[in-house]
Design an enzyme around this catalytic site. Structure first.
Site, short mmCIF file in Angstrom:
data_model
loop_
_atom_site.label_atom_id
_atom_site.label_comp_id
_atom_site.label_asym_id
_atom_site.label_seq_id
_atom_site.Cartn_x
_atom_site.Cartn_y
_atom_site.Cartn_z
N HIS A 179 0.86 -1.19 0.00
CA HIS A 179 0.00 0.00 0.00
C HIS A 179 0.90 1.23 0.00
O HIS A 179 1.99 1.21 0.56
CB HIS A 179 -0.88 -0.03 1.25
N ASN A 209 -3.21 8.67 4.95
CA ASN A 209 -3.74 7.50 4.26
C ASN A 209 -4.86 7.92 3.30
O ASN A 209 -5.21 9.10 3.22
CB ASN A 209 -4.25 6.48 5.29
#
Length: 355
Positions: free
Chosen positions: A302, A322
């Protein structure tokens, strides 16, 4: 005047003179779900009530009653896991909780969310200077404290396009620092158009995303909005009023101290790391678990944006933005251990851009 002093002075100046809001997308007040302290307290009626609140909070809709029942079963399994994690780390600052993805199985999460294509430094890669010459490095720093430098947290939803959200975030901050203007680039344009080695919502590369912007530019979000239908070529041609980057570089050597100095001298940085089962449930505190190296717990790669660093109770950490909505972690951000290359967040692919 050294580089750090110059940057801080410039950012402080435009924060005062232009008076932009801290973010044009204020984070909504997501509910902090109260969950039982033990699995034994998670009786069927509690599960049903929690799931109803979860559906309402995140506007969840399912194709059929069967799909809804399956999602509720996965939700219960994940909540039980969250309870056990909170029990296991009760003596630390680390907490786990319900978020947008609590109705995702680990397999769904791996396929739809954590599917970054990991970039590697090659012979033709552009390498950043080994260590910017900075003096008086502060013990802590957070670009969010400089108004209009870090934009609001987005939600990639069911789309595995973290690479596009990270590229957009880094460019947004770089533009704001250099031009004293708040610019909201289109994440959707990247996910739709920056193909090459990328596969849109099925995964992609941060480097290929930067290369697309270098060649084609990126437009304002208002000119290429989210959820636009894909594969419409008219939207993927080069457009006027787009922002380009002149270059993008890997940080080498990829050590904590060099990343720290580059963050101070250039602005927020793109990084990739291994996501574990425990991290997907992160709520607050400093994430310090190395379970990403255990094959059964590893879910995939990620990308996120490092925006700062600090120390709490003698524990060094990075601050990262994020793309799992403001409901994740600390209003969409998280803190993760620094100086130990946890889950390869420091060594694998730190990158910055030059406009």
């Amino acid at each position: 005047m050294n580089s750090l002093t110059f940057i801080i002075s410039v950012v402080a100046l435009f924060s005062i003179s232009n008076g932009f809001p801290a973010t044009l997308f204020p984070n909504p007040e997501f509910q902090d779900f109260p969950i039982p302290d033990t699995v034994d307290e998670l009786d069927p009626s509690t599960v049903v009530q929690l799931f109803i609140e979860f559906e309402r909070e995140y506007n969840k809709e399912y194709m059929s009653p069967l799909d809804q029942a399956k999602a509720r079963s996965i939700f219960q399994f994940n909540v039980e896991n969250i309870i056990r994690l909170n029990q296991q780390y009760a003596n630390t600052s680390l907490r786990f909780g319900i978020n947008y993805y609590t109705d995702f199985s680990d397999l769904e999460f791996k396929e739809k969310v954590a599917n970054l294509h990991v970039d590697s430094v090659s012979q033709d890669s552009q390498i950043g200077e080994s260590a910017p010459n900075l003096e008086n490095i502060p013990a802590s720093f957070d670009w969010r404290d400089r108004e209009n430098t870090v934009g609001g947290v987005s939600n990639q939803g069911y789309c595995g396009c973290s690479w596009g959200f990270t590229v957009s975030s880094v460019i947004q901050s770089a533009f704001s620092i250099q031009n004293s203007k708040f610019f909201i680039p289109s994440e959707q344009q990247l996910c739709d158009c920056a193909q090459g080695g990328n596969s849109g919502c099925s995964g992609g590369s941060v480097r290929d995303g930067f290369e697309y912007v270098k060649q084609n530019g990126i437009v304002l979000e208002e000119n290429y909005q989210k959820h636009i239908e894909k594969h419409q070529e008219m939207y993927c041609v080069q457009q006027k009023d787009s922002i380009h980057v002149s270059n993008y570089k890997f940080i080498q050597p990829a050590t904590s101290s060099v990343i720290q100095k580059t963050l101070l001298s250039n602005g927020p940085i793109a990084v990739g790391f291994k996501v574990s089962n425990s991290f997907r449930h992160y709520k607050s505190g400093i994430f310090s678990l190395n379970d990403c190296e255990i094959s059964d717990n590893f879910l995939g790669w990620h990308s996120v944006t490092i925006v700062g660093y600090g120390t709490e109770n003698e524990q060094d950490f990075w601050i990262a933005k994020n793309s799992w909505s403001p409901s994740f972690g600390e209003e969409g951000f998280f803190r993760i251990s620094r100086n130990i290359d946890l889950c390869q967040i420091e060594s694998k692919m730190p990158m910055f851009v030059q406009l």
